[in-house]
Design an enzyme around this catalytic site. Structure first.
Site, short mmCIF file in Angstrom:
data_model
loop_
_atom_site.label_atom_id
_atom_site.label_comp_id
_atom_site.label_asym_id
_atom_site.label_seq_id
_atom_site.Cartn_x
_atom_site.Cartn_y
_atom_site.Cartn_z
N GLN A 1 19.91 15.18 35.67
CA GLN A 1 19.79 13.79 36.09
C GLN A 1 18.72 13.06 35.28
OE1 GLN A 1 19.59 16.48 38.05
NE2 GLN A 1 20.70 16.19 39.99
N GLN B 1 23.91 12.25 32.50
CA GLN B 1 24.14 12.37 33.95
C GLN B 1 23.32 11.32 34.70
OE1 GLN B 1 23.70 16.34 35.45
NE2 GLN B 1 23.80 15.72 37.59
N ASP B 2 23.97 10.66 35.68
CA ASP B 2 23.30 9.69 36.54
C ASP B 2 22.71 8.51 35.76
OD1 ASP B 2 23.97 11.58 38.38
OD2 ASP B 2 21.97 11.88 39.18
N ASP C 1 28.80 11.93 37.34
CA ASP C 1 28.34 10.98 38.37
C ASP C 1 27.51 9.85 37.78
OD1 ASP C 1 29.47 12.85 40.13
OD2 ASP C 1 27.57 13.84 40.50
N ARG D 1 33.98 11.11 43.11
CA ARG D 1 33.85 12.10 44.18
C ARG D 1 32.80 11.57 45.16
NH1 ARG D 1 30.47 17.37 41.93
NH2 ARG D 1 28.79 16.27 40.86
#
Length: 341
Positions: free
Chosen positions: A149, A171-172, A195, A251
């Site tokens: 992250q 990520q993120d 994500d 998700r």
């Protein structure tokens, strides 16, 4: 004859001087006009009011009730930025989206001064808590790389608007923080891996380009049960440089996650099933994932998971900006920005 030539020469000198004075006056007037457009200018070379973006943010009066416009000249500004809740109605305009870059390189597992991990929230390059914030022509970046992250942009303030901006990371990348925050992204470019658009805010991505960099999930909504809309993608393109069938549209980070894609062009990277339940069958009963009029090789409504939805001509009418944002319509501001370019 000589006298006539002399008179003509002097007349020419007078005309040239007048033209030069007029040109100088015109240039001065133009410069004054440009300066009047912005309250604060940031430039690394010292030609503005401040050399750093944080200095400019700090200079904005607390709880000001009118817009403070900050113009940021081209440059790579490596700063960990924070726009506090007391800094309202701040508008940042970059000289160009590709060359005005606000960046940092923190990540979740990086240690702080006390030897503690910073965590996902602590990894952000830019925190925006002030309401009525807007940005145009700016790149927001986290350069930590594929280390877990690493948030580029953390947006918590209500009525936040981003026009022709880029959010770069892995990520993120983009953290839409707080269920009370309404956010609008218009003609923006957002890239990442796992994500990379996540959080509990109500956010609309209008005519945006979403770029997937490796296998993963585009959205991880954490909408509360009291939120009706969550994420809404309008007329956007989902692209990537990864193999076909590599990405889920989303998700559920929390049980009541919501994400809807309307009139979007989905690339071949999108998995046929479209959505993932994050390993919990119970999420299938509470999350709301839907599409309407998806196009492209990644559009496959018949193969989508049974618990997702396909909107129709009646149900799609619920997805107007006015309804999604409960009376706030940021589209006018976006249109004005396009006209001024």
């Amino acid at each position: 004859m000589k006298r006539g030539l002399l008179i003509l020469f002097y007349c020419s000198i007078v005309i040239l001087l007048n033209c030069s004075i007029a040109s100088a006056a015109s240039l001065t007037s133009h410069i004054s006009y440009l300066k009047s457009q912005y309250d604060i200018t940031v430039a690394q070379d010292g030609t503005g009011n401040y050399k750093t973006v944080q200095e400019a943010i700090n200079a904005v009066p607390d709880f000001r009730k009118v817009t403070t416009t900050i113009f940021i000249k081209n440059g790579v500004y490596k700063e960990k930025l924070n726009l506090s809740a007391s800094k309202q109605f701040v508008k940042m305009i970059g000289e160009s989206a590709e060359k005005t870059i606000l960046t940092f390189d923190d990540w979740a597992q990086r240690k702080n001064a006390f030897g503690e991990e910073k965590g996902t929230s602590g990894s952000a390059s830019f925190y925006i808590y002030g309401s009525q914030f807007s940005a145009e022509n700016i790149t927001f970046q986290n350069t930590a790389g594929p280390v877990g992250q690493a948030v580029a942009l953390f947006v918590a303030g209500d009525k936040a608007k981003f026009i022709n901006c880029r959010m770069l990371g892995f990520q993120d990348t983009l953290y839409t923080y707080g269920y009370a925050s309404r956010q609008y992204y218009y003609k923006c470019y957002i890239e990442g891996t796992v994500d990379f658009i996540f959080g509990s805010s109500t956010a609309v991505f209008d005519e945006c380009e979403i770029f997937c960099k490796s296998a993963g999930y585009i959205t991880a909504s954490s909408s509360p049960d009291t939120s009706k809309y969550g994420y809404v993608f309008l007329n956007s393109k989902i692209l990537g440089d990864v193999p076909a069938n590599s990405y889920y549209l989303g998700r559920p980070w929390r049980p009541y996650a919501k994400a809807v894609f309307i009139n979007c062009d989905l690339g071949k990277i999108i998995k046929a099933e479209g959505w993932d339940n994050w390993g919990k069958e119970s999420n299938e009963k509470t999350a709301f994932y839907a599409e309407y009029n998806s196009t492209g090789s990644g559009a496959n409504p018949k193969a989508r998971v049974a618990w997702s939805h396909q909107l129709n001509e009646i149900t799609v009418r619920e997805y107007t900006l006015d309804k999604i944002f409960n009376g706030w319509n940021p589209k006018e501001m976006a249109a004005d920005a396009q006209i001024k370019k």
